[in-house]
Motif scaffolding. Sequence first.
Motif, PDB file in Angstrom:
ATOM      1  N   GLU A   1      19.906  24.360  21.453  1.00  0.00           N
ATOM      2  CA  GLU A   1      19.926  25.704  20.856  1.00  0.00           C
ATOM      3  C   GLU A   1      19.281  26.719  21.787  1.00  0.00           C
ATOM      4  N   ILE A   2      18.184  26.337  22.408  1.00  0.00           N
ATOM      5  CA  ILE A   2      17.515  27.244  23.344  1.00  0.00           C
ATOM      6  C   ILE A   2      18.427  27.554  24.528  1.00  0.00           C
ATOM      7  N   LEU A   3      19.066  26.529  25.089  1.00  0.00           N
ATOM      8  CA  LEU A   3      19.947  26.733  26.244  1.00  0.00           C
ATOM      9  C   LEU A   3      21.202  27.523  25.868  1.00  0.00           C
ATOM     10  N   VAL A   4      21.768  27.240  24.709  1.00  0.00           N
ATOM     11  CA  VAL A   4      22.970  27.948  24.258  1.00  0.00           C
ATOM     12  C   VAL A   4      22.676  29.433  24.047  1.00  0.00           C
ATOM     13  N   ASN A   5      21.505  29.747  23.516  1.00  0.00           N
ATOM     14  CA  ASN A   5      21.162  31.133  23.202  1.00  0.00           C
ATOM     15  C   ASN A   5      20.612  31.925  24.383  1.00  0.00           C
ATOM     16  N   SER A   6      20.504  31.288  25.532  1.00  0.00           N
ATOM     17  CA  SER A   6      20.004  31.984  26.708  1.00  0.00           C
ATOM     18  C   SER A   6      21.170  32.531  27.539  1.00  0.00           C
ATOM     19  N   ASN A   7      20.960  33.675  28.137  1.00  0.00           N
ATOM     20  CA  ASN A   7      21.994  34.252  28.997  1.00  0.00           C
ATOM     21  C   ASN A   7      21.727  33.968  30.472  1.00  0.00           C
ATOM     22  N   LYS A   8      20.740  33.079  30.726  1.00  0.00           N
ATOM     23  CA  LYS A   8      20.440  32.703  32.103  1.00  0.00           C
ATOM     24  C   LYS A   8      19.892  31.279  32.114  1.00  0.00           C
ATOM     25  N   PRO A   9      19.898  30.621  33.258  1.00  0.00           N
ATOM     26  CA  PRO A   9      19.327  29.276  33.357  1.00  0.00           C
ATOM     27  C   PRO A   9      17.823  29.302  33.065  1.00  0.00           C
ATOM     28  N   LEU A  10      17.327  28.230  32.459  1.00  0.00           N
ATOM     29  CA  LEU A  10      15.914  28.144  32.078  1.00  0.00           C
ATOM     30  C   LEU A  10      15.270  26.894  32.653  1.00  0.00           C
ATOM     31  N   SER A  11      14.007  27.009  33.006  1.00  0.00           N
ATOM     32  CA  SER A  11      13.227  25.851  33.454  1.00  0.00           C
ATOM     33  C   SER A  11      12.415  25.320  32.272  1.00  0.00           C
ATOM     34  N   TYR A  12      11.830  24.152  32.454  1.00  0.00           N
ATOM     35  CA  TYR A  12      10.952  23.604  31.428  1.00  0.00           C
ATOM     36  C   TYR A  12       9.822  24.591  31.131  1.00  0.00           C
ATOM     37  N   GLU A  13       9.272  25.199  32.177  1.00  0.00           N
ATOM     38  CA  GLU A  13       8.174  26.140  32.016  1.00  0.00           C
ATOM     39  C   GLU A  13       8.578  27.355  31.186  1.00  0.00           C
ATOM     40  N   ASP A  14       9.859  27.752  31.282  1.00  0.00           N
ATOM     41  CA  ASP A  14      10.354  28.893  30.513  1.00  0.00           C
ATOM     42  C   ASP A  14      10.379  28.619  29.013  1.00  0.00           C
ATOM     43  N   ILE A  15      10.581  27.363  28.633  1.00  0.00           N
ATOM     44  CA  ILE A  15      10.796  27.071  27.213  1.00  0.00           C
ATOM     45  C   ILE A  15       9.772  26.127  26.582  1.00  0.00           C
ATOM     46  N   LYS A  16       8.812  25.651  27.345  1.00  0.00           N
ATOM     47  CA  LYS A  16       7.874  24.646  26.819  1.00  0.00           C
ATOM     48  C   LYS A  16       7.124  25.114  25.580  1.00  0.00           C
TER      49      LYS A  16
ATOM     50  N   LYS B   1      10.808  25.658  43.541  1.00  0.00           N
ATOM     51  CA  LYS B   1      10.793  24.198  43.347  1.00  0.00           C
ATOM     52  C   LYS B   1      10.878  23.786  41.878  1.00  0.00           C
ATOM     53  N   LYS B   2      11.284  24.708  41.014  1.00  0.00           N
ATOM     54  CA  LYS B   2      11.502  24.382  39.613  1.00  0.00           C
ATOM     55  C   LYS B   2      12.961  24.034  39.405  1.00  0.00           C
ATOM     56  N   ARG B   3      13.225  23.166  38.461  1.00  0.00           N
ATOM     57  CA  ARG B   3      14.589  22.800  38.108  1.00  0.00           C
ATOM     58  C   ARG B   3      15.005  23.685  36.938  1.00  0.00           C
ATOM     59  N   TYR B   4      16.169  24.294  37.039  1.00  0.00           N
ATOM     60  CA  TYR B   4      16.700  25.180  36.004  1.00  0.00           C
ATOM     61  C   TYR B   4      17.925  24.543  35.363  1.00  0.00           C
ATOM     62  N   PHE B   5      18.073  24.771  34.054  1.00  0.00           N
ATOM     63  CA  PHE B   5      19.131  24.130  33.274  1.00  0.00           C
ATOM     64  C   PHE B   5      19.930  25.176  32.513  1.00  0.00           C
ATOM     65  N   GLU B   6      21.218  24.879  32.325  1.00  0.00           N
ATOM     66  CA  GLU B   6      22.071  25.732  31.509  1.00  0.00           C
ATOM     67  C   GLU B   6      23.226  24.904  30.961  1.00  0.00           C
ATOM     68  N   ILE B   7      23.783  25.373  29.857  1.00  0.00           N
ATOM     69  CA  ILE B   7      24.940  24.708  29.259  1.00  0.00           C
ATOM     70  C   ILE B   7      26.093  24.790  30.243  1.00  0.00           C
ATOM     71  N   GLN B   8      26.808  23.701  30.388  1.00  0.00           N
ATOM     72  CA  GLN B   8      27.946  23.660  31.303  1.00  0.00           C
ATOM     73  C   GLN B   8      29.176  24.212  30.582  1.00  0.00           C
TER      74      GLN B   8
ATOM     75  N   ASP C   1      24.309  21.751  33.321  1.00  0.00           N
ATOM     76  CA  ASP C   1      24.187  21.777  34.775  1.00  0.00           C
ATOM     77  C   ASP C   1      22.751  22.117  35.111  1.00  0.00           C
ATOM     78  N   SER C   2      22.327  21.721  36.300  1.00  0.00           N
ATOM     79  CA  SER C   2      20.983  22.080  36.742  1.00  0.00           C
ATOM     80  C   SER C   2      20.979  22.322  38.242  1.00  0.00           C
ATOM     81  N   PHE C   3      19.967  23.032  38.682  1.00  0.00           N
ATOM     82  CA  PHE C   3      19.778  23.274  40.110  1.00  0.00           C
ATOM     83  C   PHE C   3      18.309  23.589  40.341  1.00  0.00           C
ATOM     84  N   GLU C   4      17.883  23.438  41.585  1.00  0.00           N
ATOM     85  CA  GLU C   4      16.498  23.738  41.952  1.00  0.00           C
ATOM     86  C   GLU C   4      16.437  25.102  42.614  1.00  0.00           C
TER      87      GLU C   4
END
Length: 128
Positions: A23-38, A69-76, A62-65
């Motif tokens: 839900e957090i990733l779906v509702n975001s308009n940009k990639p998020l890291s763990y730190e962004d949503i913890k 050096k943080k890993r960012y995630f988003e719905i594919q 999908d994810s990328f660094e």
Amino acid sequence: MDIEKLTNNKNIKLTTARKIILEILVNSNKPLSYEDIKNELSMDKATFYRNITKFEEENLIDSFESNDKKRYFEIQETKHSHFICTSCSNIECIHKKLDLNLGDYQINNVVIKGICPKCLKIKDKNND
């Protein structure tokens, strides 16, 4: 985007933790890291990454660094590229088709690093 439809065709049991992450990733308009949503999660870091790994295995995210050096995630949803500002670390999704031809390689996405327009303006202003 319906979370249950998203996971329906995948080999994913929709637990409470997984639903919250999605839900957090779906509702975001940009990639998020763990730190962004913890702070929005009621789970430890290991649980978060176990679920993220499952989502990646099932091609749900999908994810990328980034350069921090943080890993960012988003719905594919659709394959696209990202621009990471080396000055402010802002990440932007690029939905334009980049015309790259590398012969026999199929390119799904590209991470471009440089300086964003906002930082360029600040840099130019400081040079005046």
